[in-house]
Design a protein around this motif. Sequence first.
Motif, PDB file in Angstrom:
ATOM      1  N   SER A   4      -2.011  -9.122  -0.493  1.00  0.00           N
ATOM      2  CA  SER A   4      -2.409 -10.506  -1.740  1.00  0.00           C
ATOM      3  C   SER A   4      -2.613 -10.092  -2.313  1.00  0.00           C
ATOM      4  N   MET A  44       0.732 -21.564   3.761  1.00  0.00           N
ATOM      5  CA  MET A  44       1.835 -20.465   4.044  1.00  0.00           C
ATOM      6  C   MET A  44       1.311 -19.151   3.051  1.00  0.00           C
ATOM      7  N   TYR A  45       1.595 -20.096   1.725  1.00  0.00           N
ATOM      8  CA  TYR A  45       1.705 -18.864   1.085  1.00  0.00           C
ATOM      9  C   TYR A  45       0.367 -17.989  -0.386  1.00  0.00           C
ATOM     10  N   VAL A  69      -0.796  -1.787 -11.251  1.00  0.00           N
ATOM     11  CA  VAL A  69      -1.146  -2.602  -9.829  1.00  0.00           C
ATOM     12  C   VAL A  69      -1.628  -1.563  -8.717  1.00  0.00           C
ATOM     13  N   LEU A  96      -2.539  -8.512  -8.599  1.00  0.00           N
ATOM     14  CA  LEU A  96      -3.032  -7.516  -9.946  1.00  0.00           C
ATOM     15  C   LEU A  96      -1.104  -7.510 -10.363  1.00  0.00           C
ATOM     16  N   PHE A 133       6.149 -12.340  -3.588  1.00  0.00           N
ATOM     17  CA  PHE A 133       5.523 -10.677  -4.143  1.00  0.00           C
ATOM     18  C   PHE A 133       7.084 -10.859  -4.610  1.00  0.00           C
ATOM     19  N   LEU A 152      -4.642  -0.932  -7.157  1.00  0.00           N
ATOM     20  CA  LEU A 152      -4.641  -1.289  -5.172  1.00  0.00           C
ATOM     21  C   LEU A 152      -5.271   0.438  -4.978  1.00  0.00           C
ATOM     22  N   SER A 209       0.425  -1.097   4.007  1.00  0.00           N
ATOM     23  CA  SER A 209      -0.661  -1.630   2.572  1.00  0.00           C
ATOM     24  C   SER A 209       0.394  -2.636   1.854  1.00  0.00           C
ATOM     25  N   VAL A 210       1.275  -1.964   1.214  1.00  0.00           N
ATOM     26  CA  VAL A 210       2.449  -2.767   0.660  1.00  0.00           C
ATOM     27  C   VAL A 210       3.581  -2.940   0.743  1.00  0.00           C
ATOM     28  N   PHE A 211       4.255  -2.304   1.551  1.00  0.00           N
ATOM     29  CA  PHE A 211       5.307  -2.970   2.169  1.00  0.00           C
ATOM     30  C   PHE A 211       6.018  -2.837   3.515  1.00  0.00           C
ATOM     31  N   LYS A 212       4.928  -2.935   4.521  1.00  0.00           N
ATOM     32  CA  LYS A 212       4.661  -3.168   5.833  1.00  0.00           C
ATOM     33  C   LYS A 212       5.699  -2.348   6.940  1.00  0.00           C
ATOM     34  N   PHE A 256       0.115  -9.088  -5.080  1.00  0.00           N
ATOM     35  CA  PHE A 256       0.573  -9.807  -5.389  1.00  0.00           C
ATOM     36  C   PHE A 256      -0.697 -10.152  -6.412  1.00  0.00           C
ATOM     37  N   HIS A 259       6.264 -11.901   7.303  1.00  0.00           N
ATOM     38  CA  HIS A 259       6.193 -11.987   5.604  1.00  0.00           C
ATOM     39  C   HIS A 259       4.592 -11.752   5.539  1.00  0.00           C
ATOM     40  N   ARG A 260       3.960 -11.305   5.879  1.00  0.00           N
ATOM     41  CA  ARG A 260       2.410 -11.595   5.232  1.00  0.00           C
ATOM     42  C   ARG A 260       2.396 -10.268   4.625  1.00  0.00           C
ATOM     43  N   MET A 261       1.812  -9.781   3.810  1.00  0.00           N
ATOM     44  CA  MET A 261       1.871  -8.507   2.627  1.00  0.00           C
ATOM     45  C   MET A 261       1.373  -8.683   1.726  1.00  0.00           C
ATOM     46  N   ALA A 288      -1.791 -12.489   1.220  1.00  0.00           N
ATOM     47  CA  ALA A 288      -0.015 -13.856   0.251  1.00  0.00           C
ATOM     48  C   ALA A 288       0.745 -13.381   1.027  1.00  0.00           C
ATOM     49  N   ASP A 289       2.318 -14.699   0.514  1.00  0.00           N
ATOM     50  CA  ASP A 289       3.610 -13.834   1.433  1.00  0.00           C
ATOM     51  C   ASP A 289       3.303 -13.438   0.688  1.00  0.00           C
ATOM     52  N   GLU A 290       4.552 -13.217   1.148  1.00  0.00           N
ATOM     53  CA  GLU A 290       5.947 -11.620   0.612  1.00  0.00           C
ATOM     54  C   GLU A 290       6.847 -11.721  -0.003  1.00  0.00           C
ATOM     55  N   PHE A 303      -7.366   0.124  -1.384  1.00  0.00           N
ATOM     56  CA  PHE A 303      -7.227   0.463  -0.686  1.00  0.00           C
ATOM     57  C   PHE A 303      -8.269   2.070  -0.037  1.00  0.00           C
ATOM     58  N   ARG A 337      11.635  -1.812   0.948  1.00  0.00           N
ATOM     59  CA  ARG A 337      11.633  -3.359   0.802  1.00  0.00           C
ATOM     60  C   ARG A 337      12.408  -4.523   0.268  1.00  0.00           C
TER      61      ARG A 337
END
Lengths: 158, 196
Positions: free
Chosen positions: B32, B101-102, A43, B37, A7, A47, A75-78, B35, B28-30, A2-4, A51, A100
Motif C-alpha cells: 500500500s 477491499m481497496y 516514490v 507514495l 495502483f 519505498l 513487494s512492489v510487483f508481486k 500507492f 491483488h494485494r499490493m 492497498a489493492d493492486e 523496505f 505487472r
Amino acid sequence: MADEALFQFLHNELIQYVYKSAEHGEMENGRCITKLENMGFRVGQGLIERFTRDTARFKDELDVMKFVCKDFWTSVFKKQIDNLRTNHQGIYVLQDNKFRLLTQLSTGKQYLEHAPKYLAFTCGLVRGGLANLGVKSIVTAEVSVMPACKFQVMIQKM
Amino acid sequence: MSRQSNRTTESKKMLWYLPFISASASMHRMNSELFTLTYGALVTQLCKDYENDEEVNKQLDKMGYNIGVRLIEDFLARSSVGRCHDFRETADVIAKVAFKMYLGITPSVTNWSPAGDEFSLILESNPLVDFVELPDNHSTLVYSNLLCGVLRGALEMVQMAVDVRFAQDTLRGDNVTEIRMKFIKRIEENLPAGDE
C-alpha cells in the motif's frame, strides 16, 4: 494493504495527465517520459527507505541489485525479476517476463508504441531506490514483445 | 440479476462479507505504500503545475472520477454485490465492502439527514495521508480529493448522481476525516425489456 487495481488505475491516470498537459504546452515525448520518471524516482526513494529498515547492510553493488530483483520487486510487483545479468562492469540487465503494468495492455506487438509510457515510472522507481542505497545509475527500459521487458541499469561511478 | 429475487427487505440488516479469497484474489494485494507514495508524487506534481489549490482540487477530482468509472467494474466483478435498494444500503456497501477491499479500512457511516439522502463517512485513518504534512501555503488544498472523484464516478456508473465532498480533514487540524455524501437523483436509463 492497498489493492493492486487501485495502483494500476492511478498509474494510468498519471500517464494520462502528463501526456494531456503536454498537448497544451507543446511538450515533446521525451519531456513526458522524464516527468514520469522523476515521479517514480521520488516514490522509489521513499519505498526503499521503508523496505530496508530491517535489512542488514549490503556487501556490494551486486548484493544491492539482488535485493532490488528479489525483495523490492516482490513487494512492489508481486513477483521476482526473472533474470538478472551483468557484465561485471557496472551494467545490469533485469528481465521481467510478465511485467505487472503491461499485462493488462497486450500480449504481443499490439500497442507496442505505447509501452515506454508504462515503463518510465518504474525506471524512476528503480533509479530512486538505488540512489538511496548509494548507487547512482541510469535506468532505461526496452520491450520487444509485451508483457516481457528488460530494464537496463548503468551504474555511474561517483 | 437473479440474486435479487431472493433478497428481502431484511437484507438491510445483512452483514456484508468480503469476497471469498481465491488464489488469484490474494494476488491483488499490493504494497500500500506504493500507492500512497505514488499519490503523493502526483499531488506534488499537480501543485507544481498549477498556480492555486482550487485547480489542484479540481484535477484530483477529475482523475478520481476517471478511476471510479473503471474501478466500479472491478468492484462488481470481484465483490458479488448486487443492486442496492436504497441509499442506506449503498452507504453500507461503500463503507464495509469497497473501502475495506481497496484501502483496508472501514469508515463508519453517520449523520444521516432526516430525509435519508445524506450521510457522512468518518475515516479514523486515511491511508492516503500516511506520510503527509501540509505546508502553510496550501491551506485550501483538499489532499485526498481523489477519493471524492472515485466515489462520484463509481456511483454514476450504477445510476446514482451524488455530490461528494470533504467536510473535515485531519490534515487541516480536524479530529477526524469526514466525507459528506449527498444523493442528488437517480440517473434514468432505458433498460432493455426483461433486464429489470
